[in-house]
Design an enzyme around this catalytic site. Structure first.
Site, PDB file in Angstrom:
ATOM      1  N   ASN A 141       0.737  -1.363   0.019  1.00 44.75           N
ATOM      2  CA  ASN A 141       0.024  -0.075  -0.013  1.00 44.75           C
ATOM      3  C   ASN A 141       0.855   0.982   0.096  1.00 44.75           C
ATOM      4  O   ASN A 141       1.539   1.532   1.165  1.00 44.75           O
ATOM      5  CB  ASN A 141      -0.919  -0.088   1.117  1.00 44.75           C
ATOM      6  CG  ASN A 141      -1.500   1.303   1.293  1.00 44.75           C
ATOM      7  OD1 ASN A 141      -1.973   2.074   0.393  1.00 44.75           O
ATOM      8  ND2 ASN A 141      -2.463   1.405   2.366  1.00 44.75           N
ATOM      9  N   LYS A 153      -0.038   4.319  -0.372  1.00 47.56           N
ATOM     10  CA  LYS A 153      -0.441   5.536   0.418  1.00 47.56           C
ATOM     11  C   LYS A 153      -0.353   6.828  -0.582  1.00 47.56           C
ATOM     12  O   LYS A 153      -0.400   6.346  -1.827  1.00 47.56           O
ATOM     13  CB  LYS A 153       0.096   5.838   1.668  1.00 47.56           C
ATOM     14  CG  LYS A 153      -0.381   4.487   2.740  1.00 47.56           C
ATOM     15  CD  LYS A 153       0.057   4.732   4.080  1.00 47.56           C
ATOM     16  CE  LYS A 153      -0.131   3.194   4.958  1.00 47.56           C
ATOM     17  NZ  LYS A 153      -0.091   3.203   6.293  1.00 47.56           N
ATOM     18  N   HIS A 198      -9.579   1.101   4.768  1.00 42.14           N
ATOM     19  CA  HIS A 198      -8.331   1.523   5.566  1.00 42.14           C
ATOM     20  C   HIS A 198      -8.292   2.116   6.765  1.00 42.14           C
ATOM     21  O   HIS A 198      -9.053   3.204   6.600  1.00 42.14           O
ATOM     22  CB  HIS A 198      -7.340   1.692   4.609  1.00 42.14           C
ATOM     23  CG  HIS A 198      -5.856   1.848   5.110  1.00 42.14           C
ATOM     24  ND1 HIS A 198      -5.293   2.624   5.685  1.00 42.14           N
ATOM     25  CD2 HIS A 198      -4.619   0.898   4.867  1.00 42.14           C
ATOM     26  CE1 HIS A 198      -4.205   2.540   6.204  1.00 42.14           C
ATOM     27  NE2 HIS A 198      -3.715   1.309   5.697  1.00 42.14           N
ATOM     28  N   GLU A 231      -6.627   4.674   7.728  1.00 44.36           N
ATOM     29  CA  GLU A 231      -6.598   6.155   7.590  1.00 44.36           C
ATOM     30  C   GLU A 231      -7.711   6.700   6.841  1.00 44.36           C
ATOM     31  O   GLU A 231      -7.962   7.639   6.748  1.00 44.36           O
ATOM     32  CB  GLU A 231      -5.489   6.262   6.725  1.00 44.36           C
ATOM     33  CG  GLU A 231      -4.059   6.089   7.288  1.00 44.36           C
ATOM     34  CD  GLU A 231      -2.865   5.660   6.572  1.00 44.36           C
ATOM     35  OE1 GLU A 231      -3.014   5.687   5.553  1.00 44.36           O
ATOM     36  OE2 GLU A 231      -1.916   4.911   7.299  1.00 44.36           O
ATOM     37  N   GLU A 284      -5.395  -5.045  10.509  1.00 45.35           N
ATOM     38  CA  GLU A 284      -4.376  -3.845  10.841  1.00 45.35           C
ATOM     39  C   GLU A 284      -4.643  -3.260  11.709  1.00 45.35           C
ATOM     40  O   GLU A 284      -5.458  -2.239  11.860  1.00 45.35           O
ATOM     41  CB  GLU A 284      -4.368  -2.951   9.387  1.00 45.35           C
ATOM     42  CG  GLU A 284      -4.065  -3.445   8.228  1.00 45.35           C
ATOM     43  CD  GLU A 284      -3.312  -2.386   7.302  1.00 45.35           C
ATOM     44  OE1 GLU A 284      -2.028  -2.548   6.830  1.00 45.35           O
ATOM     45  OE2 GLU A 284      -3.737  -1.143   6.787  1.00 45.35           O
ATOM     46  N   GLY A 316       2.744   2.326  10.863  1.00 48.66           N
ATOM     47  CA  GLY A 316       3.746   3.502  10.632  1.00 48.66           C
ATOM     48  C   GLY A 316       4.526   3.736  11.987  1.00 48.66           C
ATOM     49  O   GLY A 316       4.979   4.695  12.228  1.00 48.66           O
ATOM     50  N   SER A 363       3.458  -2.120  10.543  1.00 50.34           N
ATOM     51  CA  SER A 363       4.874  -1.884  10.720  1.00 50.34           C
ATOM     52  C   SER A 363       5.563  -3.406  10.357  1.00 50.34           C
ATOM     53  O   SER A 363       6.318  -3.731  10.914  1.00 50.34           O
ATOM     54  CB  SER A 363       5.193  -1.689  12.107  1.00 50.34           C
ATOM     55  OG  SER A 363       4.635  -0.302  12.523  1.00 50.34           O
TER      56      SER A 363
HETATM   57  P1  13P Z   1       3.102   0.377   7.564  1.00 49.23           P
HETATM   58  O1  13P Z   1       3.739  -0.821   6.982  1.00 49.23           O
HETATM   59  O2  13P Z   1       3.839   1.523   7.145  1.00 49.23           O
HETATM   60  O3  13P Z   1       2.921   0.284   9.205  1.00 49.23           O
HETATM   61  O4  13P Z   1       1.536   0.793   7.116  1.00 49.23           O
HETATM   62  C1  13P Z   1       0.686  -0.491   7.334  1.00 49.23           C
HETATM   63  C2  13P Z   1      -0.617  -0.058   6.185  1.00 49.23           C
HETATM   64  O5  13P Z   1      -1.063   1.013   6.851  1.00 49.23           O
HETATM   65  C3  13P Z   1      -0.768  -0.820   5.209  1.00 49.23           C
HETATM   66  O6  13P Z   1      -2.105  -0.659   4.714  1.00 49.23           O
END
Ligand code: 13P
Length: 266
Positions: A11, A13, A98, A100, A170, A176, A213
């Site tokens: 992903n 982002k 997701h 976010e 997740e 992150g 992560s």
């Molecule tokens: P990270 O791998 O940067 O923690 O992000 C995970 C994520 O949100 C994947 O959709």
């Protein structure tokens, strides 16, 4: 139903426009040969779906997806992007819900359910994300939150639809932050999700990815857990060499149970 693959999902982002996406593909593809039973999924920003699909079209092990879609096919939804549009650009998957989107953009359980249903009726695979925040975890509400998030999707779909759905667990506190869920904790929530599906008469073994992560240092241990069918990765998927390394390390670690199916439509 074809045999299911181990899934490595990137992903990106809000990173990489079309030219950067093309440059990534050029670097990444020679670093990973297609492997039996392994799917590489990429979720670039919507404007890069076309460029990435084109750059990776020689690879049948690669599938491109959108990070978000609207449930309506067209109309007055300024800033919205529909499923037929991302499909035309080359997407065969979409992330839905997701964290976010849920927490920064106010996406509700109801909207997640609508998007999931719309993806299925337009013939693309939804990768539906669930996960608790730190406050919810600390308050002992993890199970309740996961069951609620899953519940709205369960309500919106028919039992048969689940053969074309992929889920990701997740935990929001792990995204992150450099603090992944321990493989045992992740496996436990994956079990919970599976039990909840079973309780609702979903008979197929829905693939469940872990995200939050994931790195080249922890991917092997996560994937040794039979409950974890793949990974959904943000930060560690952004550099071609690092992502190729993570994919290889994870692939070596995974022992695949028989009877997996491939949830992606052609
Ligand atoms: P990270 O791998 O940067 O923690 O992000 C995970 C994520 O949100 C994947 O959709």
């Amino acid at each position: 139903m074809a045999e299911r693959s181990l899934i490595f999902a990137a992903n990106w982002k809000m990173n990489y426009g079309p030219s950067e996406a093309r440059a990534f593909a050029q670097k990444f593809l020679p670093l990973t040969a297609p492997a039996e039973g392994r799917n590489l999924w990429f979720f670039p920003p919507a404007v890069s779906i076309g460029a990435l699909s084109e750059s990776m079209k020689s690879r049948s092990d690669v599938t491109i997806g959108a990070q978000n879609v609207h449930w309506e096919p067209k109309g007055p939804f300024t800033g919205g992007i529909s499923i037929p549009m991302v499909k035309e650009a080359g997407a065969r998957l979409t992330l839905v819900g997701h964290s976010e989107r849920r927490h920064m953009f106010g996406e509700t359980d109801d909207q997640v359910a609508k998007k999931t249903r719309a993806a299925l009726s337009s013939g693309i695979t939804p990768l539906v994300c669930v996960g608790e925040t730190l406050a919810e975890r600390d308050g002992g509400r993890t199970e309740q939150v996961i069951v609620r998030q899953l519940g709205s999707v369960l309500q919106a779909l028919k039992v048969d639809d689940w053969s074309r759905v992929v889920l990701a667990y997740e935990p929001v506190w792990a995204i992150g932050t450099g603090k992944n869920a321990s493989p045992d904790d992740a496996a436990q929530i994956h079990e919970l999700i599976r039990m909840e599906l079973g309780r609702n008469s979903v008979g197929v073994r829905v693939p469940i990815l872990y995200g939050g992560s994931v790195s080249k240092d922890n991917v092997a241990e996560l994937l040794t857990r039979p409950q974890i069918d793949g990974v959904l990765v943000g930060g560690a998927s952004l550099q071609a060499e690092g992502w190729a390394d993570l994919v290889e390390k994870g692939s070596k670690a995974k022992v695949r149970p028989s009877g997996w199916h491939d949830a992606v439509e052609g």
